[in-house]
Design a protein around this motif. Structure first.
Motif, mmCIF file in Angstrom:
data_model
loop_
_atom_site.group_PDB
_atom_site.id
_atom_site.type_symbol
_atom_site.label_atom_id
_atom_site.label_comp_id
_atom_site.label_asym_id
_atom_site.label_seq_id
_atom_site.Cartn_x
_atom_site.Cartn_y
_atom_site.Cartn_z
ATOM 1 N N THR A 92 15.563 15.323 4.098
ATOM 2 C CA THR A 92 15.055 14.227 3.281
ATOM 3 C C THR A 92 13.581 13.976 3.565
ATOM 4 N N TYR A 93 13.073 12.915 2.992
ATOM 5 C CA TYR A 93 11.661 12.545 3.104
ATOM 6 C C TYR A 93 11.293 12.270 4.563
ATOM 7 N N GLY A 94 10.151 12.786 5.012
ATOM 8 C CA GLY A 94 9.795 12.741 6.423
ATOM 9 C C GLY A 94 9.315 11.411 6.970
ATOM 10 N N MET A 95 8.825 10.515 6.095
ATOM 11 C CA MET A 95 8.144 9.324 6.611
ATOM 12 C C MET A 95 9.076 8.294 7.252
ATOM 13 N N TYR A 96 10.377 8.325 6.917
ATOM 14 C CA TYR A 96 11.271 7.341 7.549
ATOM 15 C C TYR A 96 11.252 7.539 9.068
ATOM 16 N N ALA A 97 11.452 8.787 9.492
ATOM 17 C CA ALA A 97 11.498 9.078 10.929
ATOM 18 C C ALA A 97 10.131 8.887 11.576
ATOM 19 N N LEU B 229 -4.049 5.835 -5.690
ATOM 20 C CA LEU B 229 -4.191 4.377 -5.715
ATOM 21 C C LEU B 229 -3.593 3.727 -4.483
ATOM 22 N N ARG B 230 -2.532 4.304 -3.950
ATOM 23 C CA ARG B 230 -1.739 3.730 -2.858
ATOM 24 C C ARG B 230 -1.134 2.398 -3.291
ATOM 25 N N CYS B 231 -0.106 2.474 -4.101
ATOM 26 C CA CYS B 231 0.560 1.249 -4.559
ATOM 27 C C CYS B 231 2.045 1.520 -4.724
ATOM 28 N N GLY B 232 2.862 0.709 -4.063
ATOM 29 C CA GLY B 232 4.311 0.868 -4.149
ATOM 30 C C GLY B 232 4.992 -0.488 -4.136
ATOM 31 N N ARG C 119 0.843 -1.188 0.000
ATOM 32 C CA ARG C 119 0.000 0.000 0.000
ATOM 33 C C ARG C 119 0.887 1.249 0.000
ATOM 34 N N GLY C 120 1.437 1.539 -1.166
ATOM 35 C CA GLY C 120 2.362 2.659 -1.289
ATOM 36 C C GLY C 120 3.754 2.271 -0.828
ATOM 37 N N ALA C 121 4.747 3.078 -1.238
ATOM 38 C CA ALA C 121 6.106 2.878 -0.736
ATOM 39 C C ALA C 121 6.138 3.108 0.771
ATOM 40 N N ASP C 122 5.236 3.949 1.260
ATOM 41 C CA ASP C 122 5.181 4.209 2.703
ATOM 42 C C ASP C 122 4.970 2.915 3.499
ATOM 43 N N GLU C 123 4.138 2.015 2.979
ATOM 44 C CA GLU C 123 3.978 0.744 3.692
ATOM 45 C C GLU C 123 5.265 -0.085 3.613
ATOM 46 N N ARG D 127 10.056 1.764 -4.583
ATOM 47 C CA ARG D 127 9.457 2.382 -5.772
ATOM 48 C C ARG D 127 7.988 2.691 -5.490
ATOM 49 N N THR D 128 7.385 3.485 -6.355
ATOM 50 C CA THR D 128 5.973 3.839 -6.152
ATOM 51 C C THR D 128 5.277 4.121 -7.480
ATOM 52 N N LEU D 129 3.955 3.980 -7.493
ATOM 53 C CA LEU D 129 3.156 4.438 -8.633
ATOM 54 C C LEU D 129 2.612 5.851 -8.384
ATOM 55 N N SER D 130 2.990 6.471 -7.249
ATOM 56 C CA SER D 130 2.376 7.745 -6.854
ATOM 57 C C SER D 130 2.897 8.961 -7.612
ATOM 58 N N LYS D 131 4.077 8.895 -8.190
ATOM 59 C CA LYS D 131 4.668 10.103 -8.742
ATOM 60 C C LYS D 131 4.603 10.061 -10.276
ATOM 61 N N ALA D 132 5.593 9.489 -10.962
ATOM 62 C CA ALA D 132 5.585 9.505 -12.422
ATOM 63 C C ALA D 132 4.379 8.754 -12.998
ATOM 64 N N ILE E 176 17.459 2.189 -0.667
ATOM 65 C CA ILE E 176 17.544 3.295 -1.627
ATOM 66 C C ILE E 176 16.127 3.606 -2.097
ATOM 67 N N ASP E 177 15.649 4.788 -1.735
ATOM 68 C CA ASP E 177 14.279 5.195 -2.064
ATOM 69 C C ASP E 177 14.284 5.858 -3.437
ATOM 70 N N GLU E 178 13.747 5.133 -4.420
ATOM 71 C CA GLU E 178 13.714 5.634 -5.793
ATOM 72 C C GLU E 178 12.298 6.053 -6.206
ATOM 73 N N ALA E 179 11.608 6.745 -5.323
ATOM 74 C CA ALA E 179 10.234 7.178 -5.622
ATOM 75 C C ALA E 179 10.162 8.022 -6.902
ATOM 76 N N TYR E 180 11.247 8.740 -7.226
ATOM 77 C CA TYR E 180 11.237 9.654 -8.386
ATOM 78 C C TYR E 180 12.098 9.151 -9.538
ATOM 79 N N ILE E 181 12.444 7.874 -9.548
ATOM 80 C CA ILE E 181 13.479 7.404 -10.463
ATOM 81 C C ILE E 181 13.091 7.544 -11.938
ATOM 82 N N ASN F 185 16.837 12.689 -4.184
ATOM 83 C CA ASN F 185 16.391 13.040 -2.837
ATOM 84 C C ASN F 185 15.219 14.027 -2.874
ATOM 85 N N ASN F 186 14.224 13.752 -2.058
ATOM 86 C CA ASN F 186 13.140 14.693 -1.795
ATOM 87 C C ASN F 186 13.480 15.383 -0.468
ATOM 88 N N PRO F 187 13.574 16.699 -0.388
ATOM 89 C CA PRO F 187 13.135 17.734 -1.328
ATOM 90 C C PRO F 187 14.251 18.451 -2.098
#
Ligand code: PLP
Length: 363
Positions: free
Chosen positions: A110-115, A222-225, A83-87, A211-216, A184-189, A157-159
């Motif tokens: 960097t991205y906030g969700m890790y912490a 959808l929430r899918c990673g 359910r997303g890369a976040d899961e 990876r995620t379907l949320s960006k490109a 290695i978080d490639e959400a924007y790869i 890296n985000n942001p």
């Protein structure tokens, strides 16, 4: 004291809910220009087949796993869909970090969700900030090793939109070879397609890629990673994942997004956004009151600007929402702008230009 307050664990008491710009600012039905969450401006068409809606879905829908494995040229047992890369982040923490003892390592800004995810499970967070040029502090990362089980590296890296040097990433992976997983978080790869790290997966057993379907792929709703790793790491994550993490319509739509047509559309929309990014950048660079920060390897631009709060307020008043990043390490006065469609980008440029012209006339 309410029953909730009396019963809540001490860990949960200290948490605050995730502050998305949407929660902070917006009414639900507003028609604004949403340039705050790195979403795609495209809303593509999909179809669903309701004939399976009476059944529980597959835990790991075979069509989705198979198409992502083909897309990344990996084996199917090296791919987990969630359910997303976040899961994926959450599953890694739950599977590999002992609460109260272990740490994750992050490299802010960097991205906030890790912490946030680590804190939710009472797992500690070690911070080794990026250097001034937003590259990894490899020595610092290596020194922190005690009790670190997961090292998160966001690339791009985000942001900041920057790419950590591949040599540095490999050094971290080799140092942690039998101590920790390097995620290695490639959400924007897809916006920097030649810079992926998939080949490292087959050379180093401690590498994980998100990876995620949320960006490109334009499917944040959808929430899918995906989590990519060697089979034994994926098998550990399958022990802690929910029995039905993906709803059936999600699986159907994800499979369509990863079809030949879907991949083609994604690539086309990435090129469009990259052209828009170049256009936006060329205008922003001419505005004397702001400077562009970091790099543009993803679908956003980071700026440092004068009168940041008034600018944000002026944009919000015109229904344009961007993201304040100024509380992050090294990012004083910085705002992040997601690349929108042509109209949205034009309205943004117009609004920023007018804001600074008006201030100049006042002074
Ligand atoms: C957006 C984002 C994610 C989250 O992806 P979801 O699949 O929407 O959960 C993960 N990592 C980074 C760096 C992101 O920017």
């Amino acid at each position: 004291m309410s029953i909730a307050d009396r019963l809540m664990t001490s860990v949960v008491k200290q948490l605050t809910p995730y502050q998305s710009a949407r929660r902070l600012f917006a009414s639900t039905d507003s028609q604004g220009d949403w340039l705050n969450a790195n979403e795609s401006p495209f809303a593509n068409d999909f179809s669903t087949d309701s004939r399976r809606f009476n059944r529980y879905p597959d835990c790991q829908p075979p069509a989705v796993v198979a198409s992502y494995a083909a897309y990344t040229q990996l084996e199917q047992d090296q791919v987990l869909v969630s359910r997303g890369a976040d899961e994926g982040i959450e599953l890694l923490i739950r599977a590999f970090c002992q609460p109260g003892t272990d740490h994750i390592l992050i490299c802010p800004p960097t991205y906030g969700m890790y912490a946030i995810s680590a804190q939710t499970f009472n797992v500690g967070v070690k911070q080794v900030p990026l250097k001034e040029d937003f590259q990894l502090d490899v020595d610092g990362i290596i020194e922190a090793e005690d009790t670190v089980k997961l090292v998160f590296i966001c690339a791009p890296n985000n942001p900041t939109g920057t790419l950590p040097a591949k040599n540095d990433i490999v050094q971290v992976i080799e140092h942690y070879a039998d101590k920790a997983l390097v995620v290695i978080d490639e959400a924007y790869i897809e916006f920097s397609a030649n810079d992926h790290h998939v080949e490292l997966l087959n050379n180093y057993p401690n590498v994980v890629i998100l990876r995620t379907l949320s960006k490109a792929f334009a499917l944040a709703g959808l929430r899918c990673g995906f989590t990519l790793a060697q089979g034994d790491v994926i098998a550990a994550l399958l022990k802690v994942i929910a029995p039905y993490p993906l709803a059936e319509p999600v699986a159907q739509i994800a499979a369509q997004a990863l079809s030949q047509d879907g991949l083609g559309l994604c690539q086309q929309q990435v090129s469009f956004l990259q052209n828009q990014q170049t256009r936006l950048l060329s205008v922003l660079e001419t505005i004397p009151n702001l400077s562009v920060v970091g790099a543009q390897n993803a679908n956003f631009i980071l700026i440092r600007c004068q009168h940041k709060d008034s600018l944000m307020a002026a944009l919000v008043a015109q229904g344009i929402l961007i993201r304040d990043q100024s509380k992050q390490y090294l990012l004083d006065d910085c705002l992040r702008i997601s690349i929108g469609n042509e109209g949205q980008n034009s309205r943004l440029i117009q609004a920023i230009t007018t804001f600074y012209q008006d201030r100049q006339e006042l002074s």
